[in-house]
Design a protein around this motif. Structure first.
Motif, mmCIF file in Angstrom:
data_model
loop_
_atom_site.group_PDB
_atom_site.id
_atom_site.type_symbol
_atom_site.label_atom_id
_atom_site.label_comp_id
_atom_site.label_asym_id
_atom_site.label_seq_id
_atom_site.Cartn_x
_atom_site.Cartn_y
_atom_site.Cartn_z
ATOM 1 N N TRP A 36 -88.658 -31.968 20.527
ATOM 2 C CA TRP A 36 -88.481 -31.190 20.655
ATOM 3 C C TRP A 36 -88.190 -30.787 22.501
ATOM 4 C CZ3 TRP A 36 -89.493 -26.590 17.758
ATOM 5 C CH2 TRP A 36 -89.944 -27.278 16.347
ATOM 6 N N TYR A 37 -88.056 -30.024 22.737
ATOM 7 C CA TYR A 37 -87.594 -29.849 24.260
ATOM 8 C C TYR A 37 -88.495 -27.997 24.851
ATOM 9 C CZ TYR A 37 -84.205 -33.240 24.509
ATOM 10 O OH TYR A 37 -82.807 -34.496 24.236
ATOM 11 N N ARG A 38 -88.470 -28.245 25.753
ATOM 12 C CA ARG A 38 -89.388 -27.099 25.561
ATOM 13 C C ARG A 38 -89.343 -26.618 27.583
ATOM 14 N NH1 ARG A 38 -95.385 -28.883 26.762
ATOM 15 N NH2 ARG A 38 -95.334 -30.872 29.126
ATOM 16 N N GLN A 39 -89.076 -25.126 27.861
ATOM 17 C CA GLN A 39 -88.130 -24.770 29.010
ATOM 18 C C GLN A 39 -89.402 -23.217 29.985
ATOM 19 O OE1 GLN A 39 -84.466 -23.373 29.345
ATOM 20 N NE2 GLN A 39 -84.651 -22.986 31.216
ATOM 21 N N GLN A 44 -86.917 -26.036 34.558
ATOM 22 C CA GLN A 44 -85.283 -26.478 33.715
ATOM 23 C C GLN A 44 -86.366 -27.131 32.326
ATOM 24 O OE1 GLN A 44 -84.535 -30.177 36.586
ATOM 25 N NE2 GLN A 44 -82.136 -28.729 37.306
ATOM 26 N N ARG A 45 -85.584 -27.571 31.684
ATOM 27 C CA ARG A 45 -85.430 -28.033 29.985
ATOM 28 C C ARG A 45 -86.241 -29.203 30.694
ATOM 29 N NH1 ARG A 45 -81.719 -25.918 25.149
ATOM 30 N NH2 ARG A 45 -82.516 -23.778 26.072
ATOM 31 N N ALA A 91 -94.712 -22.012 27.381
ATOM 32 C CA ALA A 91 -92.935 -22.451 27.384
ATOM 33 C C ALA A 91 -92.722 -21.568 26.482
ATOM 34 C CB ALA A 91 -92.434 -24.238 27.986
ATOM 35 N N ASP A 92 -90.711 -21.753 26.622
ATOM 36 C CA ASP A 92 -90.364 -21.591 25.209
ATOM 37 C C ASP A 92 -89.790 -23.611 24.543
ATOM 38 O OD1 ASP A 92 -89.005 -19.124 26.631
ATOM 39 O OD2 ASP A 92 -89.742 -18.772 24.756
ATOM 40 N N TRP A 113 -79.469 -27.182 18.192
ATOM 41 C CA TRP A 113 -80.453 -26.648 19.315
ATOM 42 C C TRP A 113 -80.594 -25.620 18.578
ATOM 43 C CZ3 TRP A 113 -82.566 -28.408 23.871
ATOM 44 C CH2 TRP A 113 -82.158 -29.378 24.358
ATOM 45 N N GLY A 114 -81.763 -25.166 18.400
ATOM 46 C CA GLY A 114 -82.293 -24.184 17.512
ATOM 47 C C GLY A 114 -82.648 -23.359 18.862
ATOM 48 N N GLN A 115 -83.193 -21.876 18.168
ATOM 49 C CA GLN A 115 -83.390 -20.645 19.241
ATOM 50 C C GLN A 115 -84.187 -20.357 19.895
ATOM 51 O OE1 GLN A 115 -84.017 -20.621 16.232
ATOM 52 N NE2 GLN A 115 -86.129 -19.894 15.730
ATOM 53 N N GLY A 116 -85.509 -21.743 19.718
ATOM 54 C CA GLY A 116 -86.473 -21.521 20.472
ATOM 55 C C GLY A 116 -87.931 -20.833 20.115
ATOM 56 N N THR A 117 -89.017 -21.286 19.945
ATOM 57 C CA THR A 117 -89.966 -20.434 19.426
ATOM 58 C C THR A 117 -90.963 -20.451 20.691
ATOM 59 O OG1 THR A 117 -91.798 -20.202 17.702
ATOM 60 C CG2 THR A 117 -91.314 -22.349 18.557
ATOM 61 N N LEU A 118 -91.112 -19.216 20.837
ATOM 62 C CA LEU A 118 -92.491 -19.337 22.747
ATOM 63 C C LEU A 118 -93.425 -19.063 22.252
ATOM 64 C CD1 LEU A 118 -92.639 -18.655 25.376
ATOM 65 C CD2 LEU A 118 -93.127 -16.086 24.477
#
Length: 123
Positions: A36-39, A44-45, A91-92, A113-118
C-alpha cells in the motif's frame, strides 16, 4: 492482464478506523509482494506497508503500531487495517502488487497499481 480493485476508503473522524481491501484479478502465475502506498495533496507518493509472499512485512515509521497489513492468498487480496487514524493520514491510498505473468516460455515480473481510494481523516 492483471487488474486491481481497491475499496474501503472514506471519511472518518480522528481516532477512528478503516479497512482497505485490494483484490487482484486477471491472468498471472503468482503474486509476490503486495503493498500500500499513499499520496497526500501536494506531496510525493510514499510507501506505507508491504508484505511478501513469504509473509515478511514492512511499515513506514509513522504508521507502526496503528496499521496492519495482511493478505489472503486464496482470494488474491491484500488488506490494510488502519486504526487510530490521524488527520495526517489523509491521502489517496494505492495498492501495488508484483505479479509473475507468462512471457513466452518463461515468466516476467509485472508491477500493477490500483486506481486509488481516498481516505479522509477529519472532525
Amino acid at each position: 492482464q492483471v487488474q486491481l480493485v481497491e475499496s474501503g476508503g472514506g471519511l472518518v473522524q480522528p481516532g477512528g478506523s478503516l479497512r482497505l481491501s485490494c483484490v487482484v484479478s486477471g491472468s498471472f502465475w503468482r503474486i509476490n509482494t503486495m503493498g500500500w502506498y499513499r499520496q497526500a495533496p501536494g506531496k510525493q507518493r510514499e510507501a506505507v506497508a508491504d508484505i511478501t509472499s513469504g509473509g515478511s512485512i514492512n511499515y513506514i515509521d509513522s504508521v507502526k503500531g496503528r496499521f496492519t497489513i495482511s493478505r489472503d492468498n486464496a482470494k488474491n487480496t491484500v488488506f490494510l487495517q488502519m486504526n487510530s487514524l490521524k488527520p495526517e493520514d489523509t491521502a489517496d491510498y494505492y495498492c501495488k502488487v508484483e505479479a509473475l505473468v507468462a512471457s513466452g516460455l518463461t515468466y516476467r515480473a509485472l508491477e500493477v497499481w490500483g486506481q486509488g481510494t481516498l481516505v479522509t481523516v477529519s472532525s
